[in-house]
Design a protein around this motif. Structure first.
Motif, PDB file in Angstrom:
ATOM      1  N   GLY A  23       0.855  -1.202   0.061  1.00 16.59           N
ATOM      2  CA  GLY A  23       0.208   0.035   0.115  1.00 16.59           C
ATOM      3  C   GLY A  23       0.655   1.180   0.117  1.00 16.59           C
ATOM      4  O   GLY A  23       0.195   2.380  -0.172  1.00 16.59           O
ATOM      5  N   GLY A  24       2.109   1.297   0.185  1.00 13.43           N
ATOM      6  CA  GLY A  24       2.971   2.224   0.048  1.00 13.43           C
ATOM      7  C   GLY A  24       4.420   2.214   0.070  1.00 13.43           C
ATOM      8  O   GLY A  24       4.793   0.913   0.308  1.00 13.43           O
ATOM      9  N   ASN A  25       4.918   3.142  -0.045  1.00 17.55           N
ATOM     10  CA  ASN A  25       6.487   3.269  -0.131  1.00 17.55           C
ATOM     11  C   ASN A  25       6.956   4.237   1.032  1.00 17.55           C
ATOM     12  O   ASN A  25       6.419   5.075   1.270  1.00 17.55           O
ATOM     13  N   VAL A  26       8.096   3.984   1.714  1.00 20.29           N
ATOM     14  CA  VAL A  26       8.541   4.849   2.910  1.00 20.29           C
ATOM     15  C   VAL A  26       9.922   5.263   2.502  1.00 20.29           C
ATOM     16  O   VAL A  26      10.863   4.210   2.131  1.00 20.29           O
ATOM     17  N   TYR A  27      10.436   6.372   2.416  1.00 29.50           N
ATOM     18  CA  TYR A  27      11.648   6.950   2.507  1.00 29.50           C
ATOM     19  C   TYR A  27      12.121   7.566   3.525  1.00 29.50           C
ATOM     20  O   TYR A  27      11.419   8.230   4.163  1.00 29.50           O
ATOM     21  N   GLU A  28      13.435   7.658   3.778  1.00 31.96           N
ATOM     22  CA  GLU A  28      14.104   8.590   4.646  1.00 31.96           C
ATOM     23  C   GLU A  28      14.420   9.933   3.865  1.00 31.96           C
ATOM     24  O   GLU A  28      14.924   9.857   2.848  1.00 31.96           O
ATOM     25  N   VAL A  29      14.084  10.825   4.433  1.00 34.29           N
ATOM     26  CA  VAL A  29      14.317  12.317   3.710  1.00 34.29           C
ATOM     27  C   VAL A  29      15.118  13.129   4.833  1.00 34.29           C
ATOM     28  O   VAL A  29      14.789  13.212   5.873  1.00 34.29           O
ATOM     29  N   VAL A  32      15.568  20.305   3.376  1.00 38.66           N
ATOM     30  CA  VAL A  32      16.559  20.998   2.728  1.00 38.66           C
ATOM     31  C   VAL A  32      16.642  22.270   3.535  1.00 38.66           C
ATOM     32  O   VAL A  32      17.885  22.752   3.560  1.00 38.66           O
ATOM     33  N   ALA A  33      15.795  22.962   3.994  1.00 39.00           N
ATOM     34  CA  ALA A  33      15.750  24.063   4.831  1.00 39.00           C
ATOM     35  C   ALA A  33      16.320  23.922   6.179  1.00 39.00           C
ATOM     36  O   ALA A  33      17.054  24.872   6.497  1.00 39.00           O
ATOM     37  N   THR A  34      15.951  22.861   6.795  1.00 39.29           N
ATOM     38  CA  THR A  34      16.423  22.738   8.218  1.00 39.29           C
ATOM     39  C   THR A  34      17.435  21.570   8.641  1.00 39.29           C
ATOM     40  O   THR A  34      17.907  21.510   9.612  1.00 39.29           O
ATOM     41  N   SER A  35      17.757  20.784   7.445  1.00 40.05           N
ATOM     42  CA  SER A  35      18.785  19.637   7.649  1.00 40.05           C
ATOM     43  C   SER A  35      18.001  18.670   8.742  1.00 40.05           C
ATOM     44  O   SER A  35      18.664  17.613   9.221  1.00 40.05           O
ATOM     45  N   ASN A  36      16.695  18.642   9.057  1.00 38.40           N
ATOM     46  CA  ASN A  36      16.098  17.729  10.016  1.00 38.40           C
ATOM     47  C   ASN A  36      15.673  16.531   9.287  1.00 38.40           C
ATOM     48  O   ASN A  36      15.076  16.567   8.023  1.00 38.40           O
ATOM     49  N   PHE A  37      15.783  15.401   9.469  1.00 39.97           N
ATOM     50  CA  PHE A  37      15.726  13.826   8.948  1.00 39.97           C
ATOM     51  C   PHE A  37      14.126  13.714   9.598  1.00 39.97           C
ATOM     52  O   PHE A  37      13.725  13.817  10.631  1.00 39.97           O
ATOM     53  N   PHE A  38      13.056  13.012   8.325  1.00 41.35           N
ATOM     54  CA  PHE A  38      12.001  12.771   8.424  1.00 41.35           C
ATOM     55  C   PHE A  38      11.731  11.393   7.710  1.00 41.35           C
ATOM     56  O   PHE A  38      12.823  10.945   6.922  1.00 41.35           O
ATOM     57  N   ALA A  39      10.600  10.643   7.862  1.00 41.04           N
ATOM     58  CA  ALA A  39      10.195   9.727   7.073  1.00 41.04           C
ATOM     59  C   ALA A  39       8.988  10.111   6.223  1.00 41.04           C
ATOM     60  O   ALA A  39       8.224  10.954   6.739  1.00 41.04           O
ATOM     61  N   ILE A  40       8.813   9.816   5.091  1.00 39.89           N
ATOM     62  CA  ILE A  40       7.775  10.156   4.205  1.00 39.89           C
ATOM     63  C   ILE A  40       7.165   8.941   3.509  1.00 39.89           C
ATOM     64  O   ILE A  40       7.786   8.193   3.020  1.00 39.89           O
ATOM     65  N   LYS A  41       5.706   8.788   3.826  1.00 34.05           N
ATOM     66  CA  LYS A  41       5.122   7.456   3.226  1.00 34.05           C
ATOM     67  C   LYS A  41       4.428   7.896   1.974  1.00 34.05           C
ATOM     68  O   LYS A  41       3.742   9.031   1.815  1.00 34.05           O
ATOM     69  N   GLU A  42       4.641   7.338   0.664  1.00 30.91           N
ATOM     70  CA  GLU A  42       3.955   7.486  -0.517  1.00 30.91           C
ATOM     71  C   GLU A  42       2.610   6.540  -0.729  1.00 30.91           C
ATOM     72  O   GLU A  42       3.028   5.494  -0.528  1.00 30.91           O
ATOM     73  N   CYS A  43       1.527   7.059  -1.239  1.00 30.59           N
ATOM     74  CA  CYS A  43       0.700   6.195  -1.263  1.00 30.59           C
ATOM     75  C   CYS A  43       0.845   5.592  -2.760  1.00 30.59           C
ATOM     76  O   CYS A  43       0.928   6.355  -3.709  1.00 30.59           O
TER      77      CYS A  43
END
Length: 131
Positions: A23-29, A32-43
């Motif tokens: 049901g989706g893909n997950v990326y570490e991102v 670019v403005a803050t240099s903080n890391f997050f995860a993004i889930k793609e439908c």
């Protein structure tokens, strides 16, 4: 999956591909403005969708177009509900948006093992202990 280095929402650059599921893909991102890391889930519905040359999510099975549209709507609703939650036991969602012909949500990046690994290791431990 989207390639490492690709930027989503003009803000989040993919640094690692974490997981691909039904049901989706997950990326570490990195933001670019803050240099903080997050995860993004793609439908993404692995059985019926694909990325085209422009990195848009397209339905490769024409009869599944309505199914995917409903999946995107449900995914957006899920992201909005998670964004509204404030519970230490639920990952924090910061952003929900449409782009590339699909939906995404941005959440805390949690480092650790997956639930499926924990369950698999527990089963192995149970089998060893019961032998």
């Amino acid at each position: 999956m989207l390639p490492i280095g690709y930027t989503i929402h003009q803000k989040y650059r993919i640094t690692r591909q974490i997981a691909a599921g039904g049901g989706g893909n997950v990326y570490e991102v990195v933001d670019v403005a803050t240099s903080n890391f997050f995860a993004i889930k793609e439908c993404f519905l692995a059985e019926v969708t694909k990325h085209d040359e422009m990195k848009r999510v397209v339905v490769g099975v024409p009869s599944a177009k309505t199914l995917f549209e409903q999946h995107v709507a449900n995914f957006l609703e899920e992201g909005k509900m998670l964004k509204a939650l404030d519970n230490r036991y639920v990952v924090k969602v910061y952003d929900v948006f449409l782009e590339n012909g699909t939906a995404y949500y941005v959440m805390d990046l949690v480092i650790g093992t997956t639930l499926s690994n924990i369950v698999a290791n527990t089963r192995i431990g149970l089998q060893i202990n019961n032998s």
